[in-house]
Design a protein around this motif. Sequence first.
Motif, PDB file in Angstrom:
ATOM      1  N   ALA A   7     -56.355  25.148  14.983  1.00  0.00           N
ATOM      2  CA  ALA A   7     -56.512  25.432  16.413  1.00  0.00           C
ATOM      3  C   ALA A   7     -57.731  26.337  16.578  1.00  0.00           C
ATOM      4  O   ALA A   7     -58.212  26.914  15.601  1.00  0.00           O
ATOM      5  CB  ALA A   7     -55.259  26.125  16.952  1.00  0.00           C
ATOM      6  N   PHE A   8     -58.192  26.445  17.826  1.00  0.00           N
ATOM      7  CA  PHE A   8     -59.326  27.327  18.107  1.00  0.00           C
ATOM      8  C   PHE A   8     -58.960  28.777  17.791  1.00  0.00           C
ATOM      9  O   PHE A   8     -57.892  29.259  18.199  1.00  0.00           O
ATOM     10  CB  PHE A   8     -59.691  27.296  19.587  1.00  0.00           C
ATOM     11  N   GLU A   9     -59.883  29.465  17.141  1.00  0.00           N
ATOM     12  CA  GLU A   9     -59.711  30.912  16.950  1.00  0.00           C
ATOM     13  C   GLU A   9     -59.736  31.621  18.313  1.00  0.00           C
ATOM     14  O   GLU A   9     -58.990  32.558  18.562  1.00  0.00           O
ATOM     15  CB  GLU A   9     -60.863  31.407  16.079  1.00  0.00           C
ATOM     16  N   MET A  18     -54.795  24.091  27.183  1.00  0.00           N
ATOM     17  CA  MET A  18     -55.441  22.791  27.414  1.00  0.00           C
ATOM     18  C   MET A  18     -56.000  22.183  26.126  1.00  0.00           C
ATOM     19  O   MET A  18     -56.241  20.982  26.067  1.00  0.00           O
ATOM     20  CB  MET A  18     -56.598  22.931  28.418  1.00  0.00           C
ATOM     21  N   ALA A  19     -56.220  23.005  25.112  1.00  0.00           N
ATOM     22  CA  ALA A  19     -56.768  22.460  23.862  1.00  0.00           C
ATOM     23  C   ALA A  19     -55.707  21.564  23.209  1.00  0.00           C
ATOM     24  O   ALA A  19     -54.500  21.754  23.401  1.00  0.00           O
ATOM     25  CB  ALA A  19     -57.183  23.593  22.932  1.00  0.00           C
ATOM     26  N   ARG A  20     -56.191  20.611  22.433  1.00  0.00           N
ATOM     27  CA  ARG A  20     -55.285  19.566  21.972  1.00  0.00           C
ATOM     28  C   ARG A  20     -54.352  19.988  20.837  1.00  0.00           C
ATOM     29  O   ARG A  20     -53.485  19.202  20.453  1.00  0.00           O
ATOM     30  CB  ARG A  20     -56.107  18.325  21.602  1.00  0.00           C
ATOM     31  N   ASP A  21     -54.510  21.185  20.324  1.00  0.00           N
ATOM     32  CA  ASP A  21     -53.490  21.646  19.379  1.00  0.00           C
ATOM     33  C   ASP A  21     -52.155  21.830  20.096  1.00  0.00           C
ATOM     34  O   ASP A  21     -51.093  21.769  19.470  1.00  0.00           O
ATOM     35  CB  ASP A  21     -53.902  22.962  18.700  1.00  0.00           C
ATOM     36  N   SER A  41     -63.166  29.004  13.917  1.00  0.00           N
ATOM     37  CA  SER A  41     -64.215  29.304  14.907  1.00  0.00           C
ATOM     38  C   SER A  41     -65.019  28.023  15.160  1.00  0.00           C
ATOM     39  O   SER A  41     -64.954  27.067  14.368  1.00  0.00           O
ATOM     40  CB  SER A  41     -65.142  30.387  14.367  1.00  0.00           C
ATOM     41  N   PHE A  42     -65.813  28.026  16.228  1.00  0.00           N
ATOM     42  CA  PHE A  42     -66.680  26.867  16.502  1.00  0.00           C
ATOM     43  C   PHE A  42     -67.628  26.634  15.335  1.00  0.00           C
ATOM     44  O   PHE A  42     -67.903  25.497  14.961  1.00  0.00           O
ATOM     45  CB  PHE A  42     -67.450  27.069  17.810  1.00  0.00           C
ATOM     46  N   LYS A  43     -68.097  27.728  14.737  1.00  0.00           N
ATOM     47  CA  LYS A  43     -69.024  27.604  13.615  1.00  0.00           C
ATOM     48  C   LYS A  43     -68.309  26.963  12.409  1.00  0.00           C
ATOM     49  O   LYS A  43     -68.819  26.017  11.805  1.00  0.00           O
ATOM     50  CB  LYS A  43     -69.552  29.000  13.251  1.00  0.00           C
ATOM     51  N   ALA A  44     -67.126  27.461  12.114  1.00  0.00           N
ATOM     52  CA  ALA A  44     -66.386  26.942  10.948  1.00  0.00           C
ATOM     53  C   ALA A  44     -66.041  25.464  11.107  1.00  0.00           C
ATOM     54  O   ALA A  44     -65.985  24.722  10.122  1.00  0.00           O
ATOM     55  CB  ALA A  44     -65.123  27.767  10.733  1.00  0.00           C
ATOM     56  N   MET A  45     -65.829  25.030  12.367  1.00  0.00           N
ATOM     57  CA  MET A  45     -65.467  23.619  12.591  1.00  0.00           C
ATOM     58  C   MET A  45     -66.569  22.657  12.173  1.00  0.00           C
ATOM     59  O   MET A  45     -66.316  21.486  11.952  1.00  0.00           O
ATOM     60  CB  MET A  45     -65.149  23.387  14.071  1.00  0.00           C
ATOM     61  N   LYS A  46     -67.805  23.171  12.129  1.00  0.00           N
ATOM     62  CA  LYS A  46     -68.939  22.294  11.794  1.00  0.00           C
ATOM     63  C   LYS A  46     -69.359  22.458  10.333  1.00  0.00           C
ATOM     64  O   LYS A  46     -70.362  21.895   9.907  1.00  0.00           O
ATOM     65  CB  LYS A  46     -70.139  22.586  12.719  1.00  0.00           C
ATOM     66  N   GLN A  47     -68.596  23.235   9.572  1.00  0.00           N
ATOM     67  CA  GLN A  47     -68.917  23.440   8.158  1.00  0.00           C
ATOM     68  C   GLN A  47     -68.237  22.369   7.300  1.00  0.00           C
ATOM     69  O   GLN A  47     -67.232  21.786   7.709  1.00  0.00           O
ATOM     70  CB  GLN A  47     -68.441  24.833   7.705  1.00  0.00           C
ATOM     71  N   GLY A  57     -65.730  17.311  13.373  1.00  0.00           N
ATOM     72  CA  GLY A  57     -65.782  18.773  13.442  1.00  0.00           C
ATOM     73  C   GLY A  57     -65.009  19.338  14.616  1.00  0.00           C
ATOM     74  O   GLY A  57     -65.481  20.246  15.306  1.00  0.00           O
ATOM     75  N   GLN A  58     -63.800  18.813  14.833  1.00  0.00           N
ATOM     76  CA  GLN A  58     -62.994  19.268  15.974  1.00  0.00           C
ATOM     77  C   GLN A  58     -61.612  19.732  15.511  1.00  0.00           C
ATOM     78  O   GLN A  58     -61.243  19.580  14.348  1.00  0.00           O
ATOM     79  CB  GLN A  58     -62.834  18.109  16.973  1.00  0.00           C
ATOM     80  N   ILE A  59     -60.862  20.269  16.455  1.00  0.00           N
ATOM     81  CA  ILE A  59     -59.434  20.538  16.238  1.00  0.00           C
ATOM     82  C   ILE A  59     -58.683  19.601  17.165  1.00  0.00           C
ATOM     83  O   ILE A  59     -59.261  19.159  18.178  1.00  0.00           O
ATOM     84  CB  ILE A  59     -59.066  22.026  16.517  1.00  0.00           C
ATOM     85  N   PRO A  60     -57.423  19.261  16.900  1.00  0.00           N
ATOM     86  CA  PRO A  60     -56.611  19.745  15.792  1.00  0.00           C
ATOM     87  C   PRO A  60     -56.723  18.849  14.551  1.00  0.00           C
ATOM     88  O   PRO A  60     -57.118  17.689  14.663  1.00  0.00           O
ATOM     89  CB  PRO A  60     -55.188  19.654  16.365  1.00  0.00           C
ATOM     90  N   THR A  61     -56.362  19.441  13.402  1.00  0.00           N
ATOM     91  CA  THR A  61     -56.119  18.652  12.198  1.00  0.00           C
ATOM     92  C   THR A  61     -54.700  18.967  11.742  1.00  0.00           C
ATOM     93  O   THR A  61     -54.069  19.910  12.255  1.00  0.00           O
ATOM     94  CB  THR A  61     -57.111  19.005  11.077  1.00  0.00           C
ATOM     95  N   PHE A  70     -56.455  13.700  11.388  1.00  0.00           N
ATOM     96  CA  PHE A  70     -57.108  14.217  12.590  1.00  0.00           C
ATOM     97  C   PHE A  70     -56.712  13.286  13.729  1.00  0.00           C
ATOM     98  O   PHE A  70     -56.039  12.293  13.507  1.00  0.00           O
ATOM     99  CB  PHE A  70     -58.638  14.299  12.407  1.00  0.00           C
ATOM    100  N   GLU A  71     -57.107  13.612  14.956  1.00  0.00           N
ATOM    101  CA  GLU A  71     -56.736  12.919  16.196  1.00  0.00           C
ATOM    102  C   GLU A  71     -55.321  13.332  16.610  1.00  0.00           C
ATOM    103  O   GLU A  71     -54.327  12.986  15.961  1.00  0.00           O
ATOM    104  CB  GLU A  71     -56.826  11.392  16.098  1.00  0.00           C
ATOM    105  N   SER A  72     -55.257  14.021  17.736  1.00  0.00           N
ATOM    106  CA  SER A  72     -53.962  14.548  18.193  1.00  0.00           C
ATOM    107  C   SER A  72     -52.923  13.441  18.370  1.00  0.00           C
ATOM    108  O   SER A  72     -51.750  13.623  18.050  1.00  0.00           O
ATOM    109  CB  SER A  72     -54.141  15.341  19.487  1.00  0.00           C
ATOM    110  N   GLY A  73     -53.365  12.270  18.869  1.00  0.00           N
ATOM    111  CA  GLY A  73     -52.404  11.179  19.077  1.00  0.00           C
ATOM    112  C   GLY A  73     -51.815  10.702  17.757  1.00  0.00           C
ATOM    113  O   GLY A  73     -50.603  10.461  17.645  1.00  0.00           O
TER     114      GLY A  73
END
Length: 221
Positions: A7-9, A18-21, A41-47, A57-61, A70-73
């Motif tokens: 999830a987002f930090e 509203m975030a998909r986690d 963090s946003f930075k960590a998501m792209k690492q 490079g998104q959440i959730p996983t 990955f993919e909330s659905g």
Amino acid sequence: MPPTITAFERSPDGGKGMARDMRVRWALEEVGQPYDVRLVSFKAMKQPAHLALHPFGQIPTYEEGDLALFESGAIVFHIAECHAGLLPDDANARARAIAWMFAALDTVEPPIFDRSLAKILERDEPWFEQRQRVLEDSIRKRLGGLSVRLGDADWLDGAFSAGDLLMVTVLRRLQGSGLLEEYPNLAAYVARGEARPAYKHAFEAQLAVFTSASTGLQRRA
Ligand SMILES: N[C@@H](CCC(=O)N[C@@H](CS)C(=O)NCC(=O)O)C(=O)O
């Protein structure tokens, strides 16, 4: 070991869920499955470490043993397949509930999400108002069909299912826009979803991330 989701930090929505986690948390709470949350963090998501889990490079996983999703659905579907309570046993009813999952993500969510995104990215464009009207008309078409189908039922097809869970999370994005309120049965449907104990637990958990100074791991027993 319980599954771990990401999830987002610091969620950009300020803890509105509203975030998909949120949908994944809700599904896990509905079936009573404890879970851990790794905050990113946003930075960590792209690492590379996160990109190995999520190609975009998104959440959730979702990680559980050898499985990474990955993919909330897809994650909600996996949870619903592995535990009782989110999909009916009857084969036809189950297929219909899965159809509602796709309807939520593939038919109802796109215009709703496009409208939210346009509000953020296109507000200064000369055609902003016109595009908003077009998107709102598209949303009304979806809400109209959904409202007629729901009628005065509590849920979309019999008992509460993963289809309702996803649909409610999608419709929540319209709260405060006035659009949902044009369809009182849909507004009541969302309120019913939000009144479920599992929803409340999931909402509080995602809010706790935002209101505390925590980074790293969150455990939901
Ligand atoms: N279709 C994907 C969408 C995932 C998605 O858009 N995640 C957002 C948060 S709700 C995200 O990570 N945004 C940050 C970014 O794209 O950089 C799903 O349902 O999981």
